[in-house]
Enzyme design. Structure first.
Site, PDB file in Angstrom:
ATOM      1  N   LYS A  35     -10.993   4.840   1.600  1.00  0.00           N
ATOM      2  CA  LYS A  35      -9.922   4.195   0.841  1.00  0.00           C
ATOM      3  C   LYS A  35     -10.603   3.350  -0.218  1.00  0.00           C
ATOM      4  O   LYS A  35     -11.307   2.386   0.093  1.00  0.00           O
ATOM      5  CB  LYS A  35      -9.048   3.323   1.738  1.00  0.00           C
ATOM      6  CG  LYS A  35      -7.931   2.610   0.962  1.00  0.00           C
ATOM      7  CD  LYS A  35      -7.159   1.654   1.837  1.00  0.00           C
ATOM      8  CE  LYS A  35      -6.116   2.400   2.610  1.00  0.00           C
ATOM      9  NZ  LYS A  35      -5.178   1.465   3.305  1.00  0.00           N
TER      10      LYS A  35
ATOM     11  N   GLU B  90       0.832  -1.209   0.000  1.00  0.00           N
ATOM     12  CA  GLU B  90       0.000   0.000   0.000  1.00  0.00           C
ATOM     13  C   GLU B  90       0.865   1.257   0.000  1.00  0.00           C
ATOM     14  O   GLU B  90       0.550   2.237  -0.663  1.00  0.00           O
ATOM     15  CB  GLU B  90      -0.899   0.042   1.237  1.00  0.00           C
ATOM     16  CG  GLU B  90      -1.968  -1.018   1.278  1.00  0.00           C
ATOM     17  CD  GLU B  90      -2.761  -0.928   2.567  1.00  0.00           C
ATOM     18  OE1 GLU B  90      -3.931  -0.523   2.485  1.00  0.00           O
ATOM     19  OE2 GLU B  90      -2.220  -1.250   3.640  1.00  0.00           O
TER      20      GLU B  90
END
Length: 116
Positions: free
Chosen positions: A98, A21
């Site tokens: 997200k 990520e």
């Protein structure tokens, strides 16, 4: 009380606990709501009496550019900086989505809301 909202601000950032990520990054959508007494601005029609939308956006953008493990941390930083800049605000609410988080299944977004 009056409310100002900045809706669906989009950013590409490197927030997350997983190395991938932080390396690859992800898309995020931020919604901001602030409440306070905006009657002086309404009467004067002067930016000097108002909560400046550009300043709000700039704070969100600056904090979204700083990588964090947790969205809770990012939302907390955004709210804190806004409160420092505009101490008369009575409520500040920050929601960060997200998009397509790596949770092992198909979902649109994970979301965190922080309010002071």
């Amino acid at each position: 009380m009056n409310k100002i909202e900045l809706k669906d601000m989009e950013f590409f950032s490197s927030h997350g606990c997983f190395e991938e990520e932080r390396t690859v990054g992800n898309r995020f959508v931020v919604n901001l709501s602030v409440e306070g007494d905006f009657s002086a601005a309404a009467q004067s029609d002067s930016l000097s009496d108002a909560v400046n939308y550009q300043t709000l956006y700039d704070i969100v953008a600056a904090e979204m550019a700083v990588a964090s493990n947790l969205l809770e941390n990012v939302a907390h930083r955004i709210a804190g900086r806004i409160k420092a800049e505009f101490p008369a605000l009575s409520v500040i609410s920050v929601t960060i989505d997200k998009i397509n988080p790596p949770l092992g299944g198909r979902l649109y977004a994970s979301s965190v809301t922080f309010q002071i």
